[in-house]
Write a protein that holds these residues in place. Structure first.
Motif, PDB file in Angstrom:
ATOM      1  N   GLN A 280       0.788  -1.227   0.000  1.00  0.00           N
ATOM      2  CA  GLN A 280       0.000   0.000   0.000  1.00  0.00           C
ATOM      3  C   GLN A 280       0.827   1.288   0.000  1.00  0.00           C
ATOM      4  N   PRO A 281       1.837   1.450   0.868  1.00  0.00           N
ATOM      5  CA  PRO A 281       2.577   2.725   0.866  1.00  0.00           C
ATOM      6  C   PRO A 281       3.213   3.051  -0.480  1.00  0.00           C
ATOM      7  N   GLU A 282       3.826   2.040  -1.131  1.00  0.00           N
ATOM      8  CA  GLU A 282       4.497   2.323  -2.400  1.00  0.00           C
ATOM      9  C   GLU A 282       3.504   2.508  -3.542  1.00  0.00           C
ATOM     10  N   SER A 285       2.544   6.081  -3.055  1.00  0.00           N
ATOM     11  CA  SER A 285       3.658   6.933  -3.471  1.00  0.00           C
ATOM     12  C   SER A 285       3.789   6.955  -4.994  1.00  0.00           C
ATOM     13  N   SER A 350      -7.218   4.690   1.944  1.00  0.00           N
ATOM     14  CA  SER A 350      -6.205   3.751   2.393  1.00  0.00           C
ATOM     15  C   SER A 350      -6.757   2.970   3.577  1.00  0.00           C
TER      16      SER A 350
END
Length: 539
Positions: A280-282, A285, A350
């Motif tokens: 999820q974070p990448e 990003s 998210s």
């Protein structure tokens, strides 16, 4: 509009999930986070009677070898109590009868005729085949609870750092290498071909010999701290023999993101390998970099699937609010579970995977009218659900590479007595009601396509062989170059086939067709789409 719907297992084929993950519980686990209720011990095996099924809850957590103490992943006591292997089999039997999509096609064999719980579970599936002759259910699978939690929740797996692809009979190539892994340190490179595992030749070993098969499998799914000697054929034609020891390595679900100019257009590229919580974070990003694109290329050639709700997030980040409150997918269960037949919208928030709650934010979106997908037969499940969902809201999808695997099915992984079981529980369709791609999405010349998009398995694009001679993300690599050519001209390259490097003659390949090798199904690596048993909420 913020997503309030429950997240569920949409489709499936790569590989696990309480999501996904990659193929249920908390952030991708198999626990439902309810208070743990330990059953009373029962040491007298229950009796099987053909066609008679007691509720699975009567047999749940009654184990031949019960665990004790605290579950380190959930920080709660294990729910196990003393039981027998027959209790575990009877739980599987009843659970399958209650939830399996094709429960009425399972042959109700006497559990006592199977020496192990695993052997009994293996045959609790439909024996029927698809129109092409494939097994209707290729995705029946189980794994240890610990392995499931590490991979789906923590994004960790025992590995040498080699990610394989098997495009042909008895041909296994290194697709990519995990950074700072034993394989990377030993000089393994994309395009290296597997010749031997120990002293066994990969092209000629006996697939029916259990010892030989297990030795070969150690190259693809090693246990932690296991050392294996591999002989590889390098790009320069030279052999290299390497002794590698498997470690618990962090997975690389998003491996490369870039934006570059091509013929005056801003083109975004992302290599996306797994739908798992740690992606999820990448993903966020990467899509933050895609706010002003003319074209988007999403490389999912090795993405076998994963979390359905993350698939919905990715589809939203491609399309943005063009979904206009239409469905990402609609799932259908068996007639006993029809109350669960509900739609899933496009998830635009998210998720906190530790608490399975939505965060108070809105995901970035590229707002693309068209997207290029780089695909192979390794593209499955959650990856296919993204393709299907976008076509269901009239976003143009163009496939570059090869036909996908075909897995419009999903499941909620269920844990019992230390084993997580994956048994198909639903089939998903897009907003237009299409979900019949059991044999994959088929790349088809545009001139042969007639009718409304999103209503069959044919998709426009270009058939191009995987190009192992170049790094992924290199603009001259075969599939990405094919996408750029199509962006430039609207047509496929005249020469699209690239010969596979091979020291194996065609007659050897043909001799081994009847002794073919395929990896045992693994949800994270070969296609899964799933839903956690506890669904994300807005609490």
């Amino acid at each position: 509009m913020r997503q309030k719907n429950n997240l569920y297992l949409a489709i499936g084929l790569a590989m696990t999930t309480a999501f996904l993950a990659g193929c249920g519980g908390s952030s991708g686990g198999s626990s439902n986070n309810n208070p743990v209720v330990t059953p009373d011990p029962q040491t007298t095996p229950p009796t099987w009677q053909a066609g008679q099924f007691r509720p699975s809850s009567e047999f749940a957590n009654l184990c031949a070898t019960p665990r004790s103490g605290i579950d380190p992943f959930e920080n709660t006591p294990y729910p196990d109590a003393a039981g027998t292997a027959t209790h575990e089999k009877m739980w599987l039997r009843s659970f399958s009868n209650e939830t399996y999509l094709w429960y009425d096609e399972i042959i109700d064999n006497d559990p006592s005729q199977f020496s192990t719980v695993a052997a009994y579970f293996e045959q609790l599936k439909t024996p029927l085949t698809t129109a092409s002759g494939r097994d209707k259910d290729e995705f029946h699978f189980s794994e240890s609870y610990e392995d499931f939690k590490k991979e789906s929740q923590d994004g960790v797996s025992a590995s040498f750092g080699i990610n394989w692809t098997i495009p042909q009979t008895r041909m296994a190539y290194v697709a990519y290498v995990t950074a700072n892994s034993p394989a990377a340190q030993a000089g393994v490179e994309r395009g290296d071909r597997l010749l031997k595992v120990g002293d066994l030749d990969f092209t000629t070993f006996n697939n029916q010999d259990t010892a030989q098969f297990n030795q070969i499998i150690s190259a693809f799914s090693p246990a932690k701290d296991q050392t294996v000697v591999l002989t590889l054929l390098g790009q320069n034609g030279e052999e290299k023999q390497l002794s590698l020891t498997a470690l618990d390595l962090e997975l690389e679900p998003v491996r490369k993101t870039q934006v570059f100019e091509f013929e005056g257009k801003q083109v975004g590229y992302m290599q996306f390998n797994q739908f798992i919580a740690s992606a999820q974070p990448e993903l966020i990003s990467g899509f933050n970099q895609f706010s002003s694109l003319d074209e988007l290329v999403l490389d999912m050639r090795y993405n076998g699937g994963g979390l359905v709700f993350q698939a919905s997030q990715v589809a939203y980040m491609i399309a943005g609010d063009q979904h206009n409150n239409r469905n990402f997918s609609v799932k259908t269960h068996n007639d006993k579970q029809s109350a669960q037949n509900e739609p899933l919208g496009f998830v635009d928030q998210s998720i906190n995977w530790n608490t399975l709650t939505y965060n108070d934010d809105k995901l970035p979106a590229a707002n693309m009218k068209r997207v290029y997908m780089l695909t192979t037969s390794g593209t499955a499940s959650a990856s296919e659900s993204v393709i299907n969902a976008l076509r269901g809201i009239d976003i143009e999808v163009i496939l570059i590479g090869d036909n996908t695997r075909g897995k419009p099915y999903g499941f909620v992984p269920q844990q019992n007595c230390g084993t997580v079981y994956y048994t198909i529980q639903n089939k998903s369709a897009n907003n237009k009601g299409f979900g019949d791609y059991e044999d994959g999405f088929v790349i088809t010349p545009s001139e042969q396509l007639v009718g409304e998009i999103g209503l069959d398995a044919r998709i426009p694009g270009c058939k191009i062989s995987d190009d192992f001679s170049k790094a992924l993300g290199d603009q001259t690599e075969g599939l990405l170059a094919g996408a750029l050519h199509h962006i430039s001209t609207g047509n496929c390259p005249v020469t699209v086939a690239r010969a596979s490097r091979s020291a194996v003659t065609q007659d050897v390949v043909e001799q081994n067709m009847s002794n073919n090798f395929s990896l045992p199904y693994h949800p994270f690596r070969q296609g899964a789409i799933y839903t956690p048993m506890k669904e994300p909420s807005n609490d």
